[in-house]
Design an enzyme around this catalytic site. Structure first.
Site, short mmCIF file in Angstrom:
data_model
loop_
_atom_site.label_atom_id
_atom_site.label_comp_id
_atom_site.label_asym_id
_atom_site.label_seq_id
_atom_site.Cartn_x
_atom_site.Cartn_y
_atom_site.Cartn_z
N TRP A 174 -0.96 16.40 -1.61
CA TRP A 174 -1.28 15.15 -0.92
C TRP A 174 -2.16 14.27 -1.79
O TRP A 174 -2.77 14.73 -2.75
CB TRP A 174 -1.87 15.37 0.47
CG TRP A 174 -3.07 16.26 0.61
CD1 TRP A 174 -3.69 17.01 -0.34
CD2 TRP A 174 -3.80 16.51 1.83
NE1 TRP A 174 -4.73 17.71 0.21
CE2 TRP A 174 -4.83 17.43 1.54
CE3 TRP A 174 -3.67 16.05 3.14
CZ2 TRP A 174 -5.74 17.88 2.50
CZ3 TRP A 174 -4.57 16.50 4.09
CH2 TRP A 174 -5.59 17.41 3.77
N ASN A 175 -2.22 13.01 -1.43
CA ASN A 175 -2.97 12.01 -2.19
C ASN A 175 -3.82 11.15 -1.26
O ASN A 175 -3.50 11.00 -0.07
CB ASN A 175 -2.01 11.03 -2.90
CG ASN A 175 -1.01 11.73 -3.78
OD1 ASN A 175 -1.36 12.30 -4.80
ND2 ASN A 175 0.26 11.73 -3.38
N HIS A 195 -3.06 -7.15 1.36
CA HIS A 195 -2.04 -8.10 0.89
C HIS A 195 -1.55 -7.70 -0.49
O HIS A 195 -1.71 -8.43 -1.46
CB HIS A 195 -2.60 -9.53 0.92
CG HIS A 195 -2.97 -9.97 2.30
ND1 HIS A 195 -2.16 -10.77 3.07
CD2 HIS A 195 -4.03 -9.65 3.08
CE1 HIS A 195 -2.72 -10.96 4.25
NE2 HIS A 195 -3.85 -10.29 4.28
N HIS A 239 4.34 -6.78 1.97
CA HIS A 239 3.30 -6.78 2.99
C HIS A 239 3.46 -7.89 4.01
O HIS A 239 4.25 -8.82 3.84
CB HIS A 239 1.91 -6.81 2.33
CG HIS A 239 1.53 -8.13 1.75
ND1 HIS A 239 1.86 -8.49 0.47
CD2 HIS A 239 0.85 -9.18 2.26
CE1 HIS A 239 1.40 -9.70 0.22
NE2 HIS A 239 0.79 -10.15 1.29
N ASP A 255 1.58 -10.71 6.65
CA ASP A 255 0.42 -11.60 6.87
C ASP A 255 0.29 -11.89 8.36
O ASP A 255 1.22 -12.42 8.98
CB ASP A 255 0.65 -12.96 6.18
CG ASP A 255 0.40 -12.93 4.68
OD1 ASP A 255 0.14 -11.85 4.13
OD2 ASP A 255 0.50 -14.01 4.08
N HIS A 259 -5.29 -14.03 8.79
CA HIS A 259 -5.42 -14.13 7.33
C HIS A 259 -5.90 -15.52 6.92
O HIS A 259 -6.58 -15.67 5.92
CB HIS A 259 -4.07 -13.80 6.69
CG HIS A 259 -4.06 -13.85 5.20
ND1 HIS A 259 -5.06 -13.35 4.42
CD2 HIS A 259 -3.14 -14.36 4.33
CE1 HIS A 259 -4.77 -13.52 3.14
NE2 HIS A 259 -3.62 -14.15 3.07
N HIS A 311 0.85 -21.15 4.55
CA HIS A 311 -0.29 -20.40 5.09
C HIS A 311 -1.02 -21.23 6.15
O HIS A 311 -1.31 -20.75 7.25
CB HIS A 311 -1.28 -20.04 3.97
CG HIS A 311 -0.83 -18.91 3.11
ND1 HIS A 311 -0.01 -19.08 2.03
CD2 HIS A 311 -1.07 -17.57 3.19
CE1 HIS A 311 0.22 -17.90 1.47
NE2 HIS A 311 -0.40 -16.97 2.15
MN LIG Z 1 -0.41 -11.97 2.09
#
Ligand SMILES: [Mn+2]
Ligand SMILES: [Mn+2]
Lengths: 251, 251
Positions: free
Chosen positions: B56-57, B64, B68, B70, B74, B203
């Protein structure tokens, strides 16, 4: 095709996911072992001098923290399975049916409740056979406990008293070619299975058979015994052994 | 209900997600601004003395980074929207239709290509109106670039030459009450929109209207103009502004 969206829009979506935050409990292993990182979030900025128009965070977490997915490579028995990491598992498997086995009444009486083939077969008498390619989801109402010591339920010897399947139940599920086994606790195996002659049978045998796991699910009490469609799509972490994820049920 | 699963099993699932690894490029802001963490994975153990039976890690990443999501929080314009963080957005919105607008030929000729209302309306003439509650996915074939300097395409002044919508196109999409805008680049806005009179219109206006964004998508060339169902379910990060996620299309 828009037909599919029309059908989906008549269904209810149930969120089977706990909120990821810094107070969610992680599994603690003996101190000589490596430990999973608990969730930590660091704000980059929030409409301030480091970014006047925006808000965002960085975060650190273990692959096996919060509501999360176990890939076959998580266990040594699954290390030679094909497509055994979260970036390689077939995306078709990320949308699948569910058989929900309710042992909440039994677990309320006994946190060490062990799921047996006989218990599963009793469920099958009522609801029909376990389905090939479907998740088996183990409803225990464990997710309704407070998210603190009661959740991991560790005794003075460091053993967790949490329910899980015995070896024969795992073998039975594999014989039915299910997709994997999902639970409300932090472990697909019973806490006490560390002390069994055949330790951790679910991790050992399920991943050895190329099957998956889901942990820390909630809202299983909102699912029918059969008929829900589960969306469980892990992050595409390169060579990842598992991943926190959003798990949805369409009912 | 098993009817739904039967229908789903006749469909193809397309993975719209890039692999999360340490070489994937992140957005770099001016040095006085806070920076998004690029993906870093730290192995806890791999069938060794720190854990003989398992692998495992832990990992660190920005909300972001990579493929991904938003959320409205944001952006400062979305800060007072209801349910504006990834843990609060309605789960019903995580399964939605898609209108895929193909500007790949135009972007091949001009990386600063600007999506206009006229371009969208030309698409609508061929494929019907943009659909309320659906994603608008902007196919540019940008995901086919090498994942290095060519991906962010930064010039000597630190400006990114990548395509995006103008203010009027964003207003037009909002007027159609779409769910959000998804792109193949690392920015739902054109790189050069930093220099426009009305900066970063996607945005600013989309999140101000409570709409979402998806970035760093791939395989949009495998989707029909209409009819795909998009599963985009971000991690349930408490008060999270966004999240890396697995994005699937059912076609
Ligand atoms: Mn983003
Ligand atoms: Mn795990």
């Amino acid at each position: 095709m828009s037909n599919l969206l029309d059908i989906l829009k008549t269904k209810k979506v149930v969120d089977l996911t706990h909120t990821l935050n810094e107070s969610f409990p992680g599994l603690v292993l003996p101190p000589e072992m490596g430990q999973v990182a608990t969730f930590k979030k660091e704000q980059i900025c929030r409409y301030d001098e480091k970014g006047p128009g925006w808000y965002w965070n960085n975060f650190t977490v273990g692959e096996h923290f919060g509501t999360h997915f176990d890939a076959p490579s998580h266990w040594v028995t699954g290390k030679d399975q094909l497509n055994n990491t979260v970036d390689q598992i077939p995306v078709e498997n990320m949308i699948a049916g569910a058989c929900v086995i309710d042992a909440s009444a039994e677990v309320a009486k006994n946190p060490d409740f062990v799921l047996t083939p006989e218990f599963i077969q009793e469920w099958e008498k009522q609801h029909g056979d376990l389905e090939k390619g479907s998740w088996v989801l183990f409803r225990t109402d464990w997710s309704k406990k407070t998210l603190d010591a009661a959740f991991t339920n560790t005794d003075e010897n460091g053993l967790n008293h949490t329910p899980g399947p015995n070896k024969e139940a795992v073998e039975y599920m594999i014989s039915k070619d299910v997709l994997g086994f999902g639970v409300e606790t932090v472990n697909t195996d019973a806490g006490m299975s560390f002390t069994w002659e055949f330790q951790l049978p679910c991790h050992t045998l399920m991943h050895g058979a190329g099957k998956y796991g889901l942990q820390c699910l909630k809202n299983l009490d909102q699912l029918p015994p059969k008929g829900a469609v589960i969306v469980a799509a892990p992050l595409k972490i390169e060579d990842g052994s598992g991943s926190p994820l959003r798990v949805l049920a369409i009912v």
